[in-house]
Each structure stands twice: as C-alpha cells, then as structure tokens.
Design a protein around this motif. Structure first.
Motif, PDB file in Angstrom:
ATOM      1  N   SER A 127       8.586   5.421 -18.000  1.00  0.00           N
ATOM      2  CA  SER A 127       8.737   5.492 -16.554  1.00  0.00           C
ATOM      3  C   SER A 127       8.026   4.326 -15.884  1.00  0.00           C
ATOM      4  CB  SER A 127       8.165   6.810 -16.022  1.00  0.00           C
ATOM      5  OG  SER A 127       6.755   6.832 -16.181  1.00  0.00           O
ATOM      6  N   LEU A 128       8.155   4.242 -14.546  1.00  0.00           N
ATOM      7  CA  LEU A 128       7.478   3.193 -13.785  1.00  0.00           C
ATOM      8  C   LEU A 128       5.971   3.247 -13.971  1.00  0.00           C
ATOM      9  CD1 LEU A 128       7.625   0.891 -11.701  1.00  0.00           C
ATOM     10  CD2 LEU A 128       7.577   2.621  -9.898  1.00  0.00           C
ATOM     11  N   GLY A 129       5.417   4.451 -14.141  1.00  0.00           N
ATOM     12  CA  GLY A 129       3.975   4.582 -14.336  1.00  0.00           C
ATOM     13  C   GLY A 129       3.472   3.835 -15.557  1.00  0.00           C
ATOM     14  N   ALA A 130       4.358   3.582 -16.532  1.00  0.00           N
ATOM     15  CA  ALA A 130       3.945   2.866 -17.737  1.00  0.00           C
ATOM     16  C   ALA A 130       3.544   1.436 -17.421  1.00  0.00           C
ATOM     17  CB  ALA A 130       5.075   2.885 -18.768  1.00  0.00           C
ATOM     18  N   LEU A 131       4.187   0.825 -16.424  1.00  0.00           N
ATOM     19  CA  LEU A 131       3.799  -0.534 -16.036  1.00  0.00           C
ATOM     20  C   LEU A 131       2.386  -0.542 -15.486  1.00  0.00           C
ATOM     21  CD1 LEU A 131       4.331  -3.508 -15.550  1.00  0.00           C
ATOM     22  CD2 LEU A 131       5.508  -2.911 -13.421  1.00  0.00           C
ATOM     23  N   GLY A 132       2.068   0.443 -14.666  1.00  0.00           N
ATOM     24  CA  GLY A 132       0.706   0.554 -14.159  1.00  0.00           C
ATOM     25  C   GLY A 132      -0.288   0.761 -15.275  1.00  0.00           C
ATOM     26  N   ALA A 145     -10.646  -7.094 -12.159  1.00  0.00           N
ATOM     27  CA  ALA A 145     -10.027  -6.187 -13.124  1.00  0.00           C
ATOM     28  C   ALA A 145     -10.014  -4.755 -12.608  1.00  0.00           C
ATOM     29  CB  ALA A 145     -10.767  -6.261 -14.464  1.00  0.00           C
ATOM     30  N   ILE A 146     -11.133  -4.338 -12.012  1.00  0.00           N
ATOM     31  CA  ILE A 146     -11.192  -2.985 -11.455  1.00  0.00           C
ATOM     32  C   ILE A 146     -10.157  -2.831 -10.345  1.00  0.00           C
ATOM     33  CG2 ILE A 146     -12.617  -1.393 -10.102  1.00  0.00           C
ATOM     34  CD1 ILE A 146     -15.045  -2.488 -11.635  1.00  0.00           C
ATOM     35  N   ALA A 147     -10.087  -3.828  -9.465  1.00  0.00           N
ATOM     36  CA  ALA A 147      -9.120  -3.766  -8.365  1.00  0.00           C
ATOM     37  C   ALA A 147      -7.698  -3.746  -8.898  1.00  0.00           C
ATOM     38  CB  ALA A 147      -9.328  -4.954  -7.428  1.00  0.00           C
ATOM     39  N   TRP A 148      -7.412  -4.642  -9.824  1.00  0.00           N
ATOM     40  CA  TRP A 148      -6.059  -4.736 -10.352  1.00  0.00           C
ATOM     41  C   TRP A 148      -5.678  -3.452 -11.080  1.00  0.00           C
ATOM     42  CZ3 TRP A 148      -4.409 -10.302 -11.637  1.00  0.00           C
ATOM     43  CH2 TRP A 148      -3.019 -10.408 -11.647  1.00  0.00           C
ATOM     44  N   ALA A 149      -6.616  -2.914 -11.865  1.00  0.00           N
ATOM     45  CA  ALA A 149      -6.330  -1.679 -12.587  1.00  0.00           C
ATOM     46  C   ALA A 149      -6.077  -0.529 -11.623  1.00  0.00           C
ATOM     47  CB  ALA A 149      -7.493  -1.345 -13.527  1.00  0.00           C
ATOM     48  N   ALA A 150      -6.923  -0.412 -10.607  1.00  0.00           N
ATOM     49  CA  ALA A 150      -6.768   0.675  -9.647  1.00  0.00           C
ATOM     50  C   ALA A 150      -5.455   0.550  -8.879  1.00  0.00           C
ATOM     51  CB  ALA A 150      -7.949   0.688  -8.681  1.00  0.00           C
ATOM     52  N   PHE A 151      -5.159  -0.655  -8.396  1.00  0.00           N
ATOM     53  CA  PHE A 151      -3.916  -0.843  -7.643  1.00  0.00           C
ATOM     54  C   PHE A 151      -2.695  -0.644  -8.535  1.00  0.00           C
ATOM     55  CE2 PHE A 151      -6.596  -3.630  -4.744  1.00  0.00           C
ATOM     56  CZ  PHE A 151      -6.605  -2.693  -3.719  1.00  0.00           C
ATOM     57  N   SER A 152      -2.769  -1.116  -9.778  1.00  0.00           N
ATOM     58  CA  SER A 152      -1.623  -0.991 -10.674  1.00  0.00           C
ATOM     59  C   SER A 152      -1.359   0.467 -11.036  1.00  0.00           C
ATOM     60  CB  SER A 152      -1.857  -1.817 -11.946  1.00  0.00           C
ATOM     61  OG  SER A 152      -1.959  -3.191 -11.636  1.00  0.00           O
ATOM     62  N   THR A 200       6.663   2.210   0.440  1.00  0.00           N
ATOM     63  CA  THR A 200       5.526   2.828   1.126  1.00  0.00           C
ATOM     64  C   THR A 200       4.205   2.333   0.540  1.00  0.00           C
ATOM     65  OG1 THR A 200       6.828   4.802   1.605  1.00  0.00           O
ATOM     66  CG2 THR A 200       4.432   5.014   1.714  1.00  0.00           C
ATOM     67  N   VAL A 201       4.169   2.222  -0.778  1.00  0.00           N
ATOM     68  CA  VAL A 201       2.963   1.703  -1.431  1.00  0.00           C
ATOM     69  C   VAL A 201       2.654   0.293  -0.941  1.00  0.00           C
ATOM     70  CG1 VAL A 201       1.966   0.994  -3.636  1.00  0.00           C
ATOM     71  CG2 VAL A 201       3.232   3.140  -3.487  1.00  0.00           C
ATOM     72  N   PHE A 235       2.050   5.143 -10.311  1.00  0.00           N
ATOM     73  CA  PHE A 235       2.260   6.589 -10.194  1.00  0.00           C
ATOM     74  C   PHE A 235       2.713   6.990  -8.788  1.00  0.00           C
ATOM     75  CE2 PHE A 235      -0.590   6.350 -13.911  1.00  0.00           C
ATOM     76  CZ  PHE A 235       0.185   7.064 -14.812  1.00  0.00           C
ATOM     77  N   LEU A 236       2.133   6.370  -7.767  1.00  0.00           N
ATOM     78  CA  LEU A 236       2.575   6.678  -6.404  1.00  0.00           C
ATOM     79  C   LEU A 236       3.983   6.162  -6.154  1.00  0.00           C
ATOM     80  CD1 LEU A 236      -0.654   5.988  -4.320  1.00  0.00           C
ATOM     81  CD2 LEU A 236       0.407   8.206  -4.807  1.00  0.00           C
TER      82      LEU A 236
END
Length: 447
Positions: free
Chosen positions: A55-60, A379-386, A400-401, A391-392
C-alpha cells in the motif's frame, strides 16, 4: 563601534585552497549518485507497489526506515572519519556501499526490500555531514554559499535529467530493479574514483586565521569529545536551525511528488515523473540563486542578511505549494511549472542554512554539527513526515496532507525563523574570536 559590530562589519576572510573546485566536483558526484539511488525508490514506488503488492503506507515505511537508521549511523560515520579518515569513510560508506543497492534490486518481497534498502541508507548517511564539512574546509566564509549552491544545484540538475528516464523504467518489466542495479554499480565505480583522485585539504584549511600554519597545528583541536559535541547544543543559532529542520515539511515533495500526481490527479507514472525535470531545474536555479544571495546578503548585512533570505524562502515555498498542489490543472505541463517554482524555493535553503551552520561552529565540530542537523534532526523530520503522509494519505488523501504540511506548516516555519536574527550575529562573532585566539597561541608556541 562595539566589538560585536566590528567583528561582523565584513564577512570573514578566507584562504584559497589549491584544487578546491576539482575536489568539489568529486564530492558533488558522490552526493549525486547517493541521492539518485535514495530517490529511485520513491520515484518508482508505483511500480514497486504493483510488483510487491503493498500500500501507499509502505513508501512512508521505506523512507522512514532509511532516515531513522541514518540518525544512528550518520554520527557514527562522522566519529569514524575523525578516528580514521574522511576520505576512507566516504569511499566505503558512500561508494563501495552501493553493493547493497544492487542487492536490493533482487528483493522478492517487501520485507527483503525494506531490510536491504535500510542497510543501503545506513551507509549513505555518511555522505551529507562529511561532504558538507569538507566543503567548509575547501571554501571560506565569502564563497561557501556559492560552493554549497553549486554542489546541491548540480546534483539536483543532473537528478532532474535522470528523473524522467527513471520514470521510463515503468515501461520495462520490473524496471525498478534495473534502476537499483544500475545506480548501485555506478556508485561502486565512483567510490573507486574517489579513492584515486580525492585529496582531503584538512580541517580549517580555508580559515584566514590558520594561514601559514601546518596541518598538524590546524587540526590540534580536531579530536572529538563528548563535552565538545554537547557544547553544540549551547549554540543558540544551531539549536534554532535544528528546530526549524523539524518543521521543514517541504521534504515531502521529493518523496511523494510523483505518487501524489498519480493518486490525486490520475496521471500515469511515466507522465507524473516528468515533473521531476522542472523540479530539479528549479532546484538547481534556486541553489545558484541562494548561493549568490547568501554571499551577497553576508556582505551587505552580515548580521541579518542570511537569516532574512532563508526566512523569505520558507514563505515563498508555502505560497507556491498552495497553488501547485491544491488545484487540478488537467495538464502535466502546468504542474511542471509549479513544481519548478517549488524546487526553486526549496533549493535556496541549503545554500543558506549550511553556510550558517559552518559560520557558527568551529572547524573541528562542523562534521558533528551536520550529523546532528542532517543525520539526526532532518532524519527525524523526514521519517515523521513520510510515515504520517504515507498512512494519512491512505485515509484523507495526499492533497489534504500536502495542504497542512507544505502550506500551513511551512508558513509556521518561516515565522519561527524570526528568532534567529539576534543570536546568529553573536554566534558568528564568537567563532571568529576563538579562531583569532588559536592563531595567536599557535604563533606564540612556534616562537
């Protein structure tokens, strides 16, 4: 005139390092291949999604895993470069490490791809902090903006040209695998070239205060200690830039831009990947503009110029992102225009924030500072945003995201940077006083 105003009336002088542009081209090539392989998964994710049934969440998850592991290995590589050599670490971690990219191309399921891609990212985390530290040693305060701008701009420009070609791999059976195999192989070859031709100038080589001093004297303070690393957190400018990095949601464009156009506006992967070219060209022009703006702003207003340009770039990105992501223009060419403008606004950033970090940290701590800035906080920012976008995006949609992340949060980031105006000038002056004192001590020791 106060001591502070005297120290910031003109930009710090520099020592021209022999062969610095040639060395810069080698470092730029290393960053290019690393960034190309890192972006390959995101630009071809629609194919990976179809091939492996995710799913799309896998990219994140993929992006976040790579950034999280980099938060740990980035500082490790900086430490290893201090104990061993910066050149050796770059050859191994960002060159020969490409073998893991080749291996990732053979992944038979998402778990295998996740593991191999994470290992690949663990090595590539060395590139950014060490290469940026080296640029600070090759170029002094009056030309760092242009040097950083040229490296990031050239990387983006070549990546932009490669972007649509990567998209055409969608027409090849299992094309994403061929992409990983090709880039991984080229990275190994570049690592060998780096070993043969690159010459490390040594820490502090471009500083005017170290002119005429031998390398051993210049690097007398280079040993990293826990106390020195912790002292970075007492630099107010750096702390504010670290917080700003956590608010830098524009990172999502490179990761989710192609799949955003596929999911939200119905373009094919091949057609959506076309926007990578104008985005990269825009980014390239933005880095050049940012580089010249950084050097010009430093000369015109050493106390506030760089901060003002950096702040303006955040507001400009938010405005362009609103018009570039929230409306369906029906044609990929119009989206290409807005992606070019977003790239330009984003490209201004490294030409400003990297030299600012260099200006407020002593030479021996720049690698550690960039490990914090890029390997940990980015890295923290990128991981959190990704993760959040992945998932959102499945729940509320990427449009919307993007509204909340690229428009609203980037506006907040621009407002936050107002806090930099006072401490930046003071921190630059403090570093210059420290380097002046070191030169006096070194000359006295020789006598």
């Amino acid at each position: 005139m106060t001591e502070l105003s005297q120290r910031t009336a003109v930009p710090p002088a520099e020592v021209p390092v022999k062969g610095r542009w040639r060395q810069l081209s080698l470092l730029g090539g290393t960053m290019l291949v690393d960034s190309t392989e890192a972006s390959l998964v995101s630009s071809l994710f629609p194919l990976i999604r179809q091939s492996l049934g995710v799913s799309l969440g896998a990219l994140g998850t993929l992006t976040a895993a790579g950034k999280i592991v980099g938060a740990f290995t980035g500082p490790f590589w900086v430490w290893a470069a201090q104990r061993w050599s910066r050149k050796g670490v770059l050859v191994v971690a960002t060159g020969l490490w490409g073998v893991w990219g080749v291996a990732a191309g053979f992944a038979q399921n998402f778990t295998q791809l996740l593991v191999l891609y994470t290992i690949l990212a663990a090595g590539y985390a060395a590139a950014h902090p060490i290469i940026t530290e080296l640029i600070g040693d090759l170029f002094g305060g009056s030309s760092r903006g242009r040097a950083v701008g040229l490296v990031f701009g050239a990387v983006s420009l070549v990546s932009a040209g490669i972007g649509p070609l990567k998209g055409q791999l969608a027409g090849v059976d299992e094309g994403w695998r061929w992409g990983l195999w090709g880039v991984g192989t080229f990275n190994i070859l570049l690592g060998i070239g780096l070993w043969v031709w690159f010459r490390d100038p040594g820490r502090g080589a471009s500083e005017q205060q170290f002119s005429g001093l031998d390398r051993a004297t210049r690097e007398a303070h280079s040993k990293l200690t826990r106390a020195k690393v912790l002292s970075l957190l007492r630099i107010r400018t750096l702390v504010l830039l670290l917080v700003s990095r956590l608010l830098s949601a524009h990172l999502l464009v490179g990761t989710f831009g192609v799949v955003f156009l596929v999911d939200e506006y119905g373009f094919s992967t091949q057609k959506a990947a076309i926007v990578l070219l104008p985005f990269g060209i825009g980014y390239f022009l933005g880095t050049l503009l940012g580089g010249f703006a950084a050097d010009w702003a430093t000369r015109r207003s050493p106390r506030h110029g760089s901060v003002a340009v950096l702040q303006s770039a955040q507001f400009a990105f938010a405005v362009v992102a609103f018009f570039g992501t929230q409306f369906d223009y029906g044609h990929i060419a119009l989206f290409g225009v807005f992606f070019a403008l977003m790239g330009a606004a984003q490209g201004v950033n490294p030409s400003l924030n990297r030299p600012m970090v260099m200006a407020v940290t002593p030479p021996e701590l720049r690698g550690a500072a960039f490990a914090l800035y890029v390997s940990v906080f980015e890295a923290i920012a990128w991981a959190a945003f990704s993760l959040g976008a992945g998932f959102l995006g499945d729940v509320v949609g990427l449009r919307t995201v993007f509204l909340w992340a690229l428009v609203i949060l980037m506006t907040v980031n621009g407002a936050f940077l107002t806090l930099l105006y006072r401490p930046y000038a003071e921190d630059v002056a403090r570093v210059q006083r420290d380097l002046d004192a070191r030169r006096v001590r070194a000359l006295e020791a020789d006598n």
